[in-house]
Scaffold this motif. Structure first.
Motif, PDB file in Angstrom:
ATOM      1  N   CYS A   1     -15.987  -0.780  -8.598  1.00  9.59           N
ATOM      2  CA  CYS A   1     -15.649  -0.651  -9.911  1.00  9.59           C
ATOM      3  C   CYS A   1     -14.441  -1.833  -9.949  1.00  9.59           C
ATOM      4  N   TYR A   2     -13.467  -2.086  -8.968  1.00  8.15           N
ATOM      5  CA  TYR A   2     -12.501  -3.207  -9.006  1.00  8.15           C
ATOM      6  C   TYR A   2     -13.056  -4.246  -9.040  1.00  8.15           C
ATOM      7  N   GLY A   3     -14.017  -4.475  -8.024  1.00  5.06           N
ATOM      8  CA  GLY A   3     -14.409  -5.953  -7.956  1.00  5.06           C
ATOM      9  C   GLY A   3     -15.395  -6.320  -9.350  1.00  5.06           C
ATOM     10  N   ALA A   4     -16.114  -5.400  -9.902  1.00  6.05           N
ATOM     11  CA  ALA A   4     -16.899  -5.784 -11.126  1.00  6.05           C
ATOM     12  C   ALA A   4     -15.856  -5.986 -12.350  1.00  6.05           C
ATOM     13  N   LEU A   5     -14.713  -5.075 -12.499  1.00  3.65           N
ATOM     14  CA  LEU A   5     -13.934  -5.441 -13.415  1.00  3.65           C
ATOM     15  C   LEU A   5     -13.087  -6.639 -13.420  1.00  3.65           C
ATOM     16  N   GLN A   6     -12.688  -6.839 -12.039  1.00  2.00           N
ATOM     17  CA  GLN A   6     -11.879  -8.010 -11.627  1.00  2.00           C
ATOM     18  C   GLN A   6     -12.518  -9.262 -12.213  1.00  2.00           C
ATOM     19  N   PHE A   7     -13.791  -9.339 -11.797  1.00  4.02           N
ATOM     20  CA  PHE A   7     -14.397 -10.785 -11.889  1.00  4.02           C
ATOM     21  C   PHE A   7     -14.746 -11.019 -13.474  1.00  4.02           C
TER      22      PHE A   7
ATOM     23  N   GLY B   1      -6.410  -8.651 -12.326  1.00  2.00           N
ATOM     24  CA  GLY B   1      -5.828  -7.737 -11.430  1.00  2.00           C
ATOM     25  C   GLY B   1      -5.244  -6.452 -12.180  1.00  2.00           C
ATOM     26  N   GLY B   2      -4.250  -6.594 -13.130  1.00  2.32           N
ATOM     27  CA  GLY B   2      -3.743  -5.686 -13.940  1.00  2.32           C
ATOM     28  C   GLY B   2      -4.714  -4.716 -14.528  1.00  2.32           C
ATOM     29  N   MET B   3      -5.748  -5.105 -15.297  1.00  2.00           N
ATOM     30  CA  MET B   3      -6.640  -4.344 -15.832  1.00  2.00           C
ATOM     31  C   MET B   3      -7.447  -3.332 -14.736  1.00  2.00           C
ATOM     32  N   ALA B   4      -7.875  -4.201 -13.659  1.00  3.77           N
ATOM     33  CA  ALA B   4      -8.651  -3.585 -12.836  1.00  3.77           C
ATOM     34  C   ALA B   4      -8.158  -2.437 -11.830  1.00  3.77           C
ATOM     35  N   THR B   5      -6.986  -2.691 -11.901  1.00  2.00           N
ATOM     36  CA  THR B   5      -5.783  -1.750 -11.002  1.00  2.00           C
ATOM     37  C   THR B   5      -5.622  -0.503 -11.915  1.00  2.00           C
ATOM     38  N   ALA B   6      -5.214  -0.708 -13.130  1.00  3.73           N
ATOM     39  CA  ALA B   6      -4.969   0.448 -13.943  1.00  3.73           C
ATOM     40  C   ALA B   6      -6.115   1.327 -14.162  1.00  3.73           C
ATOM     41  N   THR B   7      -7.332   0.756 -14.267  1.00  6.01           N
ATOM     42  CA  THR B   7      -8.563   1.613 -14.448  1.00  6.01           C
ATOM     43  C   THR B   7      -8.963   2.456 -13.194  1.00  6.01           C
ATOM     44  N   THR B   8      -8.867   1.697 -12.024  1.00  9.71           N
ATOM     45  CA  THR B   8      -9.260   2.405 -10.930  1.00  9.71           C
ATOM     46  C   THR B   8      -8.070   2.894 -10.028  1.00  9.71           C
ATOM     47  N   TYR B   9      -6.943   3.214 -10.629  1.00  6.18           N
ATOM     48  CA  TYR B   9      -5.804   3.736  -9.807  1.00  6.18           C
ATOM     49  C   TYR B   9      -6.035   5.032  -9.118  1.00  6.18           C
ATOM     50  N   PRO B  10      -6.602   6.086  -9.879  1.00  7.51           N
ATOM     51  CA  PRO B  10      -6.901   7.403  -9.445  1.00  7.51           C
ATOM     52  C   PRO B  10      -7.559   7.235  -7.866  1.00  7.51           C
ATOM     53  N   LEU B  11      -8.527   6.493  -8.005  1.00  6.72           N
ATOM     54  CA  LEU B  11      -9.447   6.192  -6.728  1.00  6.72           C
ATOM     55  C   LEU B  11      -8.711   5.695  -5.630  1.00  6.72           C
ATOM     56  N   ASP B  12      -7.833   4.472  -5.964  1.00 10.18           N
ATOM     57  CA  ASP B  12      -6.873   4.101  -4.918  1.00 10.18           C
ATOM     58  C   ASP B  12      -5.729   5.435  -4.310  1.00 10.18           C
ATOM     59  N   LEU B  13      -5.380   6.124  -5.295  1.00 15.40           N
ATOM     60  CA  LEU B  13      -4.624   7.151  -4.673  1.00 15.40           C
ATOM     61  C   LEU B  13      -5.441   8.265  -3.730  1.00 15.40           C
ATOM     62  N   LEU B  14      -6.617   8.532  -4.433  1.00 17.20           N
ATOM     63  CA  LEU B  14      -7.484   9.585  -3.277  1.00 17.20           C
ATOM     64  C   LEU B  14      -7.707   8.816  -1.886  1.00 17.20           C
ATOM     65  N   ARG B  15      -7.863   7.536  -2.049  1.00 11.82           N
ATOM     66  CA  ARG B  15      -8.140   6.856  -0.817  1.00 11.82           C
ATOM     67  C   ARG B  15      -7.013   6.890   0.175  1.00 11.82           C
ATOM     68  N   THR B  16      -5.767   6.822  -0.280  1.00  7.45           N
ATOM     69  CA  THR B  16      -4.638   6.662   0.370  1.00  7.45           C
ATOM     70  C   THR B  16      -4.434   8.178   1.152  1.00  7.45           C
ATOM     71  N   ARG B  17      -4.570   9.124   0.285  1.00 12.97           N
ATOM     72  CA  ARG B  17      -4.322  10.387   0.593  1.00 12.97           C
ATOM     73  C   ARG B  17      -5.386  10.976   1.872  1.00 12.97           C
TER      74      ARG B  17
ATOM     75  N   SER C   1       3.267   2.574 -11.248  1.00 20.05           N
ATOM     76  CA  SER C   1       4.123   1.269 -11.681  1.00 20.05           C
ATOM     77  C   SER C   1       4.397   0.529 -10.568  1.00 20.05           C
ATOM     78  N   ALA C   2       4.373   0.828  -9.257  1.00 17.73           N
ATOM     79  CA  ALA C   2       4.466  -0.286  -8.373  1.00 17.73           C
ATOM     80  C   ALA C   2       3.175  -0.855  -8.042  1.00 17.73           C
ATOM     81  N   ALA C   3       1.987  -0.440  -8.118  1.00 22.85           N
ATOM     82  CA  ALA C   3       0.835  -0.987  -8.306  1.00 22.85           C
ATOM     83  C   ALA C   3       0.616  -2.103  -9.253  1.00 22.85           C
ATOM     84  N   ILE C   4       0.905  -1.969 -10.508  1.00 26.04           N
ATOM     85  CA  ILE C   4       0.909  -2.814 -11.617  1.00 26.04           C
ATOM     86  C   ILE C   4       1.950  -3.797 -11.459  1.00 26.04           C
ATOM     87  N   ILE C   5       2.960  -3.627 -10.891  1.00 26.34           N
ATOM     88  CA  ILE C   5       4.193  -4.616 -10.708  1.00 26.34           C
ATOM     89  C   ILE C   5       3.789  -5.242  -9.475  1.00 26.34           C
ATOM     90  N   GLN C   6       3.062  -5.031  -8.611  1.00 29.84           N
ATOM     91  CA  GLN C   6       2.313  -5.743  -7.394  1.00 29.84           C
ATOM     92  C   GLN C   6       1.219  -6.585  -7.785  1.00 29.84           C
TER      93      GLN C   6
END
Length: 318
Positions: free
Chosen positions: A95-101, A132-148, A182-187
């Motif tokens: 999802c991130y790759g498609a949204l980002q490009f 990056g900002g749009m793709a990160t905000a949209t896919t963030y819940p999946l990023d959190l699940l990946r980390t956990r 917020s850290a993800a978006i700032i980053q």
């Protein structure tokens, strides 16, 4: 990508861009999954490696270096331990790759319509940051699940992706899926801005080098851009990971002594006070080892898939 001066942002239809970006993210993620797990484990490790006394109260493994961490995970959790969290991560990367490009392409096309054109490097920075900002905000819940999932040791906290979504929603609410966002978006805004502007700068140079076979100039440009951008924003990436594992399960991950963090800047101050500047860069080495091949594979795959799709479309019309 041709060596004749055409730019990444001007190539491909929207459908081709989405498909090429998604495939690039899928392949890249699978290749670098083990390094990603190692990076997350090191980022969550808060005790000092140089002080043996600090190890006495530690409950959980003590990781030292990329290869030894990899060996420890294989020994304690099996080879599949290196791919923990890969399902939500694959979903996120596609999802991130498609949204980002797609966002990058659309933004640069919009910038090209402005009455006053920005310098090419500024256009690449703005488009990369927006994408990056749009793709990160949209896919963030999946990023959190990946980390956990990657932070889980032998103890299984979440039994499946579906179960993890249900438990987080039930015990932490919707806000639980956006811990550390917020850290993800700032980053991501400066990271993607720096990455794409550096990539567009390095790519023509690499393309003109005769010793770069099979289009690997794109990969080399991706590596250089990734190292430059990743190092600059790494502390925010570390804080994001620490915030993502907050909540009712904080003390049940492979590292049992993860402190309670609240807010990006308060977390940075706490890390500086308790662990020093080095504490903000735990896992930087493996992060760079991961980021470089990930960006290389992503950009190389994107360029090759995009070219294949374009050739297929031309062949279909003839």
């Amino acid at each position: 990508m041709s060596a004749g001066g055409e730019h990444l942002k001007d190539e491909g239809t929207k459908r081709q861009t989405v498909l090429a970006g998604g495939i690039a993210g899928l392949i890249s993620r699978f290749c670098i999954a083990p390094l990603d797990v190692v990076k997350i484990r090191l980022q969550l490790q808060v005790h000092s490696l140089s002080d043996p006394a600090s190890h006495e109260a530690v409950q959980g493994p003590i990781y030292k270096g990329t290869l030894s961490t990899m060996r420890a995970i294989i020994r304690q959790e099996g080879i599949t331990g290196l791919w923990k969290g890969n399902i939500p991560a694959e979903m996120m990367y596609v999802c991130y790759g498609a949204l980002q490009f797609t966002a990058y392409r659309s933004t640069t096309q919009a910038l090209a319509e402005l009455p006053y054109r920005l310098p090419p490097s500024a256009e690449s920075f703005v488009a990369g940051a927006a994408a990056g900002g749009m793709a990160t905000a949209t896919t963030y819940p999946l990023d959190l699940l990946r980390t956990r999932f990657a932070a889980q040791g032998p103890e299984q906290i979440y039994k499946s992706l579906r179960a993890s979504i249900g438990e987080i929603a039930r015990h932490e609410g919707v806000a639980g899926f956006f811990r550390g966002s917020s850290a993800a978006i700032i980053q991501i805004v400066p990271y993607m801005g720096l990455f794409f502007s550096a990539y567009e700068g390095f790519r023509p140079i690499m393309a003109n080098m005769d010793h770069m076979p099979f289009g690997t100039g794109d990969a080399a440009a991706g590596i250089c851009a990734s190292i430059l951008a990743k190092t600059g924003v790494f502390p925010l990436d570390l804080v994001r990971k620490r915030l993502q594992v907050q909540g009712p399960t904080r003390t049940r991950y492979v590292h049992r002594n993860i402190p309670e963090y609240k807010g990006v800047f308060r977390s940075i101050r706490m890390i500086l006070r308790t662990q020093g500047v080095r504490g903000l860069y735990r896992g930087l080495t493996v992060s760079l080892l991961k980021a470089a091949p990930a960006s290389a594979v992503t950009m190389w795959t994107y360029e090759r898939v995009l070219r294949i799709l374009q050739d297929m479309e031309v062949a279909a019309l003839t």
